[in-house]
Motif scaffolding. Structure first.
Motif, mmCIF file in Angstrom:
data_model
loop_
_atom_site.group_PDB
_atom_site.id
_atom_site.type_symbol
_atom_site.label_atom_id
_atom_site.label_comp_id
_atom_site.label_asym_id
_atom_site.label_seq_id
_atom_site.Cartn_x
_atom_site.Cartn_y
_atom_site.Cartn_z
ATOM 1 N N ARG C 282 0.684 -1.539 0.165
ATOM 2 C CA ARG C 282 0.005 0.117 -0.069
ATOM 3 C C ARG C 282 0.844 1.328 0.012
ATOM 4 O O ARG C 282 1.689 1.384 0.492
ATOM 5 N N PHE C 283 0.188 2.390 -0.776
ATOM 6 C CA PHE C 283 1.203 3.554 -0.529
ATOM 7 C C PHE C 283 0.895 4.141 1.108
ATOM 8 O O PHE C 283 -0.876 3.986 1.301
ATOM 9 N N PRO C 284 1.688 4.898 1.124
ATOM 10 C CA PRO C 284 1.176 6.093 2.311
ATOM 11 C C PRO C 284 -0.016 7.018 2.284
ATOM 12 O O PRO C 284 -0.548 6.985 0.900
ATOM 13 N N ASP C 285 -0.664 6.378 3.547
ATOM 14 C CA ASP C 285 -2.173 7.236 3.214
ATOM 15 C C ASP C 285 -2.395 8.750 2.699
ATOM 16 O O ASP C 285 -3.035 8.874 1.780
ATOM 17 N N TRP C 286 -0.709 9.951 2.926
ATOM 18 C CA TRP C 286 -1.210 11.116 2.557
ATOM 19 C C TRP C 286 -1.322 11.183 0.422
ATOM 20 O O TRP C 286 -1.841 11.464 0.120
ATOM 21 N N LEU C 287 -0.150 9.785 0.403
ATOM 22 C CA LEU C 287 0.086 9.602 -1.278
ATOM 23 C C LEU C 287 -1.500 9.464 -1.983
ATOM 24 O O LEU C 287 -2.382 10.207 -2.949
ATOM 25 N N ASP C 288 -2.019 8.399 -0.917
ATOM 26 C CA ASP C 288 -3.555 8.003 -1.221
ATOM 27 C C ASP C 288 -4.826 8.487 -1.465
ATOM 28 O O ASP C 288 -5.403 8.804 -2.143
#
Lengths: 472, 472, 472
Positions: C282-288
């Motif tokens: 998973r990408f970091p949350d901010w990137l999502d």
């Protein structure tokens, strides 16, 4: 939930049990993007999801709430198995064939390009697992659409397969996910469905090629006439005019020609029908292909017109134009001559701009009504009113705009550099022909025949010769 | 397909037979456009198609794969018969009535104009074949939509009929073709369905008439004030100004008035509700009709604003303007006076343009959110936020833009030619009234009452008099 | 259906009876907007409608053809009851519980804001009437959509409930009204459904905040550099430039930065994938979160670009600009110097405008393909071609346009007022970084790795270290 507190009513009314209906279990092979998106969506819609994986303990992340099992265990647990793996890895399914016997296998796979394999993925899957019911479905959706549901993206799911029951099972799932299903027949349609997501603007190809061809031709034609001619005869480098002045000649020319090419096939078709006295004979293939890409032709023409408008509007802020205007004002001042306002030029110049604006306004209207959601909201008669009546009006305005641009230019020999006519004259050829033909078709006698042919279901009789003689 | 080669597995697993499910047979009467398009589509969706024709051997072309038979043979072979012929030729169906007994007849026909016949085509068909189950369906689709399927065009199929089973059979076919079905009740709705494809912008009529009326009025008003007045008083012919200068006065005036007329009914409705103290009493009919065409009013206003923007932007490239600027520069030069930059005029002129641009930007945003696909993607609250809050902001910007245009013009008597006020003043009347009324409605005490009325389901009690007294 | 009961008539004419099939009876509680709209629609679709009201004889107006009864009588007459009243008035339903036993209760209510109550309205309703089958449905539609049907507005109906049978009954009704139904699972999803109509552009919040922040920052930055600096150093008031000149610097700067921020997360994601050697982490949350609002970022950037275009096009009609040009012409005249046309400046100025126009044209194209109905009509590959390939081309054109604007400005120290760089330089930072990173990602070796990672479902093996070493 309130029902847990009322155990007495449970025995009487099935609601207590209905409160937690056992969700259907579906199996997904493959934990890639597609598999995960699909699983997430299925879970959201109230299904239970089981993933089959080669290494159940070290596979990629799966959506929360889904289980991971070995392929064998997963396949046995559910009656519908989504195959979300790439065709290259289908091999192991052959060994799983016994477990997949009489299961519904939903092939969701796509290929990277057309004709990569001799048979469709779904047909290959059917060959590997001959006793399963293979259904091709969901492959035309993006992982994004699968994950986020159909509200913002395409809600159409195409499916095909040999077993009607299997297709019904998949239809039920797709409907519950919010998609609407279109059955494309037996599994032999799988190839078509697999090609669909790979297509890249098939209907746009011809118009795009035409646009590029016309742009290139007129660019070099005008480059020769303007820049090279000036350099050859006056040794003056005006190549900087390529960026705006030349572009602003090429774009409107191409736009006008392409707009006319939108309406030419309709006129040709009418002539064909009048000549043949029937509408039931097929048009030649080239005309059919041409008519099919009219919308694309028109939209490209609109794009060129849009660029023409922008290029025209920035004229007064260009350095070159400001320089010229200042120079001309200074020159006038020095000569001390007071030129009178020429009303004819004022009329012509203003009419020229006015026609262009009205034409562009109608053009944009045509473009807006081509948007799928707008054309859907229109009745058939409304759509044809806009696209046909307003379309010809647009063509008329734009053609008239160009004639006003030319004005009496065609009379002056100085404009025929190296014996070539100015670009705008070439651009007027096709639209003028279309408008004249259309006017002829609107003559009462011709129009009446044509209307009868278009309504008349029975005008194939031999006694129709009288009809043909009207126009031949 | 691989399964045909494996006959042994057939007895065990039903897949072999499922591989070639016997497709359902449908019958089509009529080999015209509609009949052919429909047949092609049905064949693509896996149906077998039989055409009924008077002369089976010399009828028009039918899609590949379809059979042609006599009407009698075709009718007997299928349980669903699509009637794709024109009403005038229905006569022979009366003789076919025995063959059509208990068949589902799908009437796809349309008429050329409304009220051509006393009864709907489908009702006439039912009268001719009283023992058949007539269903009106598919007539609202174009032949084009029928042939190319629902992905790019309207996917909604309306149907009506007296037999629920017959409607279900047609629904199944339509769904398989990818359409979504809306049942409009019994066969008496057929007339409404037959009128639908004939309608031509019914909701646009009132706004269009209004737009034409306003345009005509302001055109002649300004023509008199500008061109004729100048000719009468100074004997100067400035008629060339009609094309751009006059148009660019008429368009913004009509646009602003129509934008205000979009928001006026909402304000009037609020006043009605406040006065009556309830929202459950119907508005007068004229207000209802007015409110129903607000979207159309707004879109027409946007079209006029769009033309106004284009007409404004071409100002500096007009011959007349260039002539004027050069003349004024030369005059200044000759007088040798150095006029100072007037900061107030600069502020005013820039604010004027800025307000216009921001207003137009919001206007375009309102237009975009009116597109069916965009408004569908918005929640109800989002849509009303944009159309109401941003709508009033747009109206405010545009009205302010017009006030800045006028500036102190209203003070100078020279602008009241022949005792008539300039056009822009007339255009400010309605928007100013709307904005003032809206501001009054936004006063805390009024707003609170109104909100309560709009939420309150029970504000019909007689004790609401206190409420009314607030504003009366 | 009537035919089952009349076997004798079937052989003769079943149609006479089929002509008036007994319509299903539905009950609506509440005669408010929603209740009336729903009733009208149900009546149009061939249902019989009964309203339940506290005061059957003095309730608000109901649609023609509907009956009004007491709540008890109405509830007993139908098996499906639509609860179109506000949650605050649900109380009386508890006493009606016996009459509502085993009825399907459709909760259509909405709240005025989120989290007003601890439990969803539908769950509260279920608690009050534990033996009824509560289904939450239709609440996401506006009264307008309910009344006018789904053709012009959202056709999607979300529903949830604990009883599958009850949901099926509601699905049937919704389908007959022309809506398409999406089942969101058990009644615990009711809160989500009730929050849906209250949401106000949730995905637009981050981009809007960013846009406001950037606009405010650059406005004050440029205000300081331009207006305040001029006033501080030359005691000259040029504050009138705020309205157009300053705005026309802020808008393109914000637009370019936001366009670049659209494409930055994609580039960052690619770097993440390359570094990790897999796409399954998973990408970091901010990137999502960032990636989810790219469309909104892009559309806001387009809005700013649109304003920039309009602000640029009105330049030549501004009072200030006309004054300046006249002044400069007079000055040139007086100095009697004949400046030569500088071909380099002409090239640069024209290229600058040309790049801007082409960039804006592509920008508009990107915007059009973001319209739901257009993006739906595109295949996945077509959509990604436009949004990715053409998107980067747009970014390139716009960045190049800005570089051409700057030209050699960065060399001249006079532009660094108070040691701050001009605004356009700051705006070039992000787009330049994005373009350079994208170019690096397009290098054959990097591109090959990335493509393999994105296709490879199995690249999680530890032996992938070789892969990582390619870029680390």
């Amino acid at each position: 939930m309130s029902k847990e507190e009322k155990p007495e009513s449970m025995s009487l009314y099935p609601l207590g049990t209905a409160a937690a209906p056992e969700p259907e279990l579906l199996c997904i092979f493959g934990t890639g993007d597609l598999g995960r998106s699909l699983g997430q969506r299925l879970l959201q819609s109230g299904y239970k999801v089981v993933y089959g994986s080669r290494r159940p303990h070290s596979c990629g992340p799966v959506p929360q709430g889904a289980q991971v099992m070995s392929h064998t265990a997963a396949a046995q647990s559910a009656s519908v198995v989504f195959i979300c793996i790439q065709r290259e890895h289908y091999g192991f399914l052959e060994q799983l064939a016994p477990q997949l016997k009489r299961k519904v296998l939903v092939d969701v796979s796509n290929n990277l390009r057309k004709n990569l394999y001799p048979e469709a993925n779904a047909e290959y899957l059917q060959r590997l697992t001959p006793e399963a019911y293979v259904v091709k479905a969901f492959n035309t959706l993006s992982a994004w659409a699968l994950q986020n549901g159909p509200s913002d993206s395409n809600r159409q799911v195409y499916l095909c397969g040999n077993s009607t029951e299997a297709k019904e099972a998949v239809t039920e799932i797709a409907t519950r996910l919010g998609f609407s299903v279109q059955d494309r027949g037996s599994l032999s349609a799988a190839r078509e469905l697999e090609d669909f997501p790979l297509q890249l603007f098939p209907l746009w190809r011809l118009p795009l090629r035409l646009a590029f061809g016309l742009t290139a031709f007129f660019f070099f034609y005008l480059l020769t006439r303007d820049v090279i001619y000036t350099y050859a005869t006056q040794k003056k480098d005006i190549s900087f005019r390529i960026m705006v002045s030349l572009a602003n000649k090429v774009f409107p020319i191409v736009s006008l020609i392409m707009l006319a090419l939108c309406y030419l096939p309709g006129v040709i078709a009418a002539v064909f029908q009048l000549y043949r006295g029937t509408k039931y004979r097929r048009f030649p293939d080239w005309l059919d292909r041409w008519m099919l890409c009219r919308k694309q032709l028109g939209l490209l023409a609109l794009a060129f017109a849009f660029l023409h408008v922008l290029y025209t509007l920035i004229i007064p802020i260009r350095y070159y134009v400001r320089y010229k205007i200042a120079a001309s004002t200074i020159a006038k001042m020095k000569e001390n001559q007071t030129s009178e306002l020429d009303t004819t030029i004022a009329w012509r110049s203003d009419s020229y701009y006015s026609m262009g604006i009205l034409g562009f306004g109608l053009y944009v209207l045509l473009g807006i009504t081509s948007l799928p959601s707008v054309s859907n909201a229109l009745s058939w008669r409304e759509f044809s009113f806009i696209q046909s009546k307003l379309g010809y009006l647009t063509l008329f305005f734009c053609t008239f705009h160009t004639y006003l641009y030319g004005w009496d230019m065609f009379l002056r020999s100085s404009y025929y550099k190296w014996y070539t006519p100015p670009g705008y004259m070439l651009s007027l050829l096709v639209p003028s022909v279309v408008l004249v033909l259309k006017l002829l078709l609107l003559l009462p006698c011709v129009d009446r025949s044509l209307t009868r042919i278009r309504q008349g279901w029975e005008r194939t009789e031999p006694q129709d010769d009288s009809q043909k003689s009207l126009i031949t």
